[in-house]
Design a protein around this motif. Structure first.
Motif, PDB file in Angstrom:
ATOM      1  N   ARG A 116       0.844  -1.188   0.000  1.00 41.67           N
ATOM      2  CA  ARG A 116       0.000   0.000   0.000  1.00 41.67           C
ATOM      3  C   ARG A 116       0.883   1.244   0.000  1.00 41.67           C
ATOM      4  N   LYS A 117       0.271   2.367  -0.290  1.00 42.01           N
ATOM      5  CA  LYS A 117       0.962   3.653  -0.335  1.00 42.01           C
ATOM      6  C   LYS A 117       0.316   4.578   0.690  1.00 42.01           C
ATOM      7  N   GLU A 118       0.982   4.776   1.805  1.00 44.38           N
ATOM      8  CA  GLU A 118       0.425   5.592   2.883  1.00 44.38           C
ATOM      9  C   GLU A 118       0.781   7.058   2.654  1.00 44.38           C
ATOM     10  N   THR A 119      -0.212   7.911   2.792  1.00 52.31           N
ATOM     11  CA  THR A 119      -0.024   9.317   2.435  1.00 52.31           C
ATOM     12  C   THR A 119       1.011  10.016   3.309  1.00 52.31           C
ATOM     13  N   HIS A 120       0.984   9.763   4.614  1.00 51.21           N
ATOM     14  CA  HIS A 120       1.925  10.485   5.473  1.00 51.21           C
ATOM     15  C   HIS A 120       3.355  10.006   5.263  1.00 51.21           C
ATOM     16  N   ARG A 121       3.533   8.731   4.961  1.00 52.86           N
ATOM     17  CA  ARG A 121       4.888   8.231   4.721  1.00 52.86           C
ATOM     18  C   ARG A 121       5.443   8.772   3.405  1.00 52.86           C
ATOM     19  N   SER A 122       4.602   8.898   2.406  1.00 52.87           N
ATOM     20  CA  SER A 122       5.058   9.440   1.134  1.00 52.87           C
ATOM     21  C   SER A 122       5.375  10.929   1.237  1.00 52.87           C
ATOM     22  N   ALA A 123       4.563  11.671   2.011  1.00 53.75           N
ATOM     23  CA  ALA A 123       4.681  13.134   2.061  1.00 53.75           C
ATOM     24  C   ALA A 123       5.829  13.624   2.937  1.00 53.75           C
ATOM     25  N   TYR A 124       6.320  12.794   3.851  1.00 51.80           N
ATOM     26  CA  TYR A 124       7.272  13.284   4.864  1.00 51.80           C
ATOM     27  C   TYR A 124       8.605  13.717   4.266  1.00 51.80           C
ATOM     28  N   VAL A 125       8.887  13.326   3.037  1.00 51.10           N
ATOM     29  CA  VAL A 125      10.128  13.770   2.406  1.00 51.10           C
ATOM     30  C   VAL A 125      10.206  15.294   2.359  1.00 51.10           C
ATOM     31  N   ALA A 126       9.057  15.972   2.297  1.00 51.86           N
ATOM     32  CA  ALA A 126       9.065  17.434   2.267  1.00 51.86           C
ATOM     33  C   ALA A 126       9.685  18.010   3.533  1.00 51.86           C
ATOM     34  N   VAL A 127       9.401  17.403   4.684  1.00 53.45           N
ATOM     35  CA  VAL A 127       9.986  17.861   5.944  1.00 53.45           C
ATOM     36  C   VAL A 127      11.498  17.656   5.921  1.00 53.45           C
ATOM     37  N   GLY A 128      11.915  16.465   5.477  1.00 50.21           N
ATOM     38  CA  GLY A 128      13.337  16.174   5.446  1.00 50.21           C
ATOM     39  C   GLY A 128      14.110  17.072   4.505  1.00 50.21           C
ATOM     40  N   VAL A 129      13.558  17.335   3.323  1.00 47.15           N
ATOM     41  CA  VAL A 129      14.258  18.174   2.347  1.00 47.15           C
ATOM     42  C   VAL A 129      14.407  19.599   2.860  1.00 47.15           C
ATOM     43  N   ARG A 157      21.331  25.216  -1.989  1.00 52.21           N
ATOM     44  CA  ARG A 157      20.199  25.468  -2.872  1.00 52.21           C
ATOM     45  C   ARG A 157      20.135  24.461  -4.020  1.00 52.21           C
ATOM     46  N   SER A 158      21.281  24.001  -4.479  1.00 48.20           N
ATOM     47  CA  SER A 158      21.266  23.025  -5.564  1.00 48.20           C
ATOM     48  C   SER A 158      20.575  21.737  -5.119  1.00 48.20           C
ATOM     49  N   PHE A 159      20.778  21.345  -3.865  1.00 50.70           N
ATOM     50  CA  PHE A 159      20.073  20.186  -3.313  1.00 50.70           C
ATOM     51  C   PHE A 159      18.565  20.421  -3.365  1.00 50.70           C
ATOM     52  N   LEU A 160      18.143  21.610  -2.973  1.00 52.74           N
ATOM     53  CA  LEU A 160      16.717  21.933  -2.958  1.00 52.74           C
ATOM     54  C   LEU A 160      16.130  21.848  -4.369  1.00 52.74           C
ATOM     55  N   GLU A 161      16.861  22.351  -5.330  1.00 51.50           N
ATOM     56  CA  GLU A 161      16.386  22.325  -6.713  1.00 51.50           C
ATOM     57  C   GLU A 161      16.290  20.901  -7.257  1.00 51.50           C
ATOM     58  N   VAL A 162      17.278  20.078  -6.929  1.00 52.03           N
ATOM     59  CA  VAL A 162      17.259  18.690  -7.402  1.00 52.03           C
ATOM     60  C   VAL A 162      16.106  17.910  -6.787  1.00 52.03           C
ATOM     61  N   LEU A 163      15.824  18.159  -5.500  1.00 55.06           N
ATOM     62  CA  LEU A 163      14.765  17.401  -4.816  1.00 55.06           C
ATOM     63  C   LEU A 163      13.382  18.013  -4.995  1.00 55.06           C
ATOM     64  N   TRP A 164      13.299  19.175  -5.629  1.00 54.83           N
ATOM     65  CA  TRP A 164      11.998  19.816  -5.809  1.00 54.83           C
ATOM     66  C   TRP A 164      10.968  18.903  -6.479  1.00 54.83           C
ATOM     67  N   PRO A 165      11.273  18.231  -7.590  1.00 56.34           N
ATOM     68  CA  PRO A 165      10.248  17.369  -8.192  1.00 56.34           C
ATOM     69  C   PRO A 165       9.758  16.271  -7.248  1.00 56.34           C
ATOM     70  N   THR A 166      10.652  15.766  -6.412  1.00 52.96           N
ATOM     71  CA  THR A 166      10.274  14.721  -5.456  1.00 52.96           C
ATOM     72  C   THR A 166       9.283  15.265  -4.442  1.00 52.96           C
ATOM     73  N   VAL A 167       9.572  16.446  -3.895  1.00 52.35           N
ATOM     74  CA  VAL A 167       8.666  17.085  -2.936  1.00 52.35           C
ATOM     75  C   VAL A 167       7.335  17.411  -3.603  1.00 52.35           C
ATOM     76  N   ARG A 168       7.396  18.002  -4.772  1.00 51.14           N
ATOM     77  CA  ARG A 168       6.171  18.389  -5.500  1.00 51.14           C
ATOM     78  C   ARG A 168       5.263  17.185  -5.737  1.00 51.14           C
TER      79      ARG A 168
END
Length: 351
Positions: A98-111, A121-132
């Motif tokens: 299954r795909k749990e919403t809170h587990r998938s979304a938490y990457v935004a907090v970590g990034v 900032r380059s890290f932020l730009e690279v991970l932006w699509p993942t967060v989005r």
């Protein structure tokens, strides 16, 4: 040793073993398992990565976030759990994927946390699509009444019920994702996530009937008690009242926070999250007192056990999870300002 402000260093807190342990258990592809040869899940993986960032192990943390980016599905979700093998494509673990919403979304907090720690900032730009994409997945599961449904099955079927603790976690994820979007100039995404966060917060605060509708109430779990405070759904006096109301149920003097109110079991991770919650409402002295209790629950090498069963007088289960060490590092950071992101859970983003 403390400085004049009362803050302590990583060394003074004796947390180097916790950091070393996380990095030692991390696989070569970046995934942080719960313990050697164990499973993993995206939420606890990010919690461990945040611990690495606090300690300045930035390359190890970046590897952890690269793993998330590579493992993320096209819909922005991740499996709830992963196996312990490096073979294959990182398939799910367990009988019911299954795909749990809170587990998938938490990457935004970590990034956002890693960016706060490093200014990269380059890290932020690279991970932006993942967060989005992760927050897009979570927001697509938001009910008209504001709560965000817990999970989506492998067949795409949505389980239309919600968890208080899971939704509180998503509330924080949406705030951090909005901060990332704001930093990078993605105003449409920021505004959309803040609107979803507002509706989610209203549901958590005012619509208890929208949670635990199809399963037994989770109110016996400490996370349901303090997560709305930890994640900023409740602040100031309402937050202090909520914490005070649960102390007799969940806090075991000298030992820590119970995982559930009806079992004689204190857990280090929940205790650390309670510590951060108390610090967030201005109860830093009480938070520090509780945190110092927890160093009883380490092995001879200084690594934290999951918890302690105080009627049987034994560590139970006999595991030392990486995410428990991650939680301990985040608690020390909130108390002692170990990293530039020390106030991540103490400040209110986007009032």
């Amino acid at each position: 040793m403390s400085d004049a402000s009362g803050r302590q260093s990583l060394t003074a807190w004796e947390l180097e073993p916790a950091v070393d342990y996380i990095e030692r258990v991390q696989r070569s592809d970046g995934l942080v398992l719960w313990y050697p040869d164990g499973p993993a899940d995206p939420w606890d993986h990010v919690e461990s990565a945040m611990g690495l960032s606090v300690a300045g192990r930035h390359e190890a943390a970046r590897r952890a976030y690269r793993w998330v980016a590579e493992a993320q599905h096209d819909d922005g979700a991740m499996w709830a759990t992963y196996g312990d093998s490096e073979d294959g494509d990182g398939s799910h673990a367990g009988d019911e994927p299954r795909k749990e919403t809170h587990r998938s979304a938490y990457v935004a907090v970590g990034v956002w946390h890693h960016y706060r720690c490093t200014g990269d900032r380059s890290f932020l730009e690279v991970l932006w699509p993942t967060v989005r994409d992760a927050l897009g997945f979570a927001c697509r599961q938001q009910a008209p009444t504001g709560e965000i449904y817990w999970t989506v099955g492998a067949d795409g079927e949505v389980y239309e019920d919600a968890l208080v603790s899971g939704c509180a976690s998503i509330y924080k994820s949406l705030a951090c994702g909005a901060a990332v979007a704001d930093e990078l100039g993605h105003s449409d995404d920021r505004d959309r996530w803040l609107e979803a966060r507002t509706r989610l917060g209203e549901a958590i605060r005012s619509r208890p009937d929208r949670f635990d509708r199809t399963w037994e109430s989770k109110s016996r779990y400490a996370m349901d008690w303090f997560y709305p405070v930890l994640c900023g759904v409740l602040t100031d006096d309402p937050a202090r009242r909520r914490l005070e109301a649960g102390m007799d149920r969940f806090l075991e003097a000298g030992l820590g926070c119970r995982c559930v109110d009806d079992e004689p079991w204190v857990t280090v991770a929940e205790s650390c999250e309670l510590v951060v919650s108390l610090a967030a409402v201005g109860r830093a002295e009480r938070a520090r007192e509780i945190y110092e209790w927890l160093f009883r629950w380490t092995d001879d090498g200084g690594i934290f056990w999951t918890g302690y069963q105080f009627e049987d007088e034994e560590f139970w289960p006999g595991e030392r999870p990486t995410w428990t060490s991650g939680a301990a590092l985040l608690a020390a950071d909130a108390l002692s300002g170990l990293s530039p992101a020390w106030d991540l859970f103490l400040e209110s983003l986007f009032e």
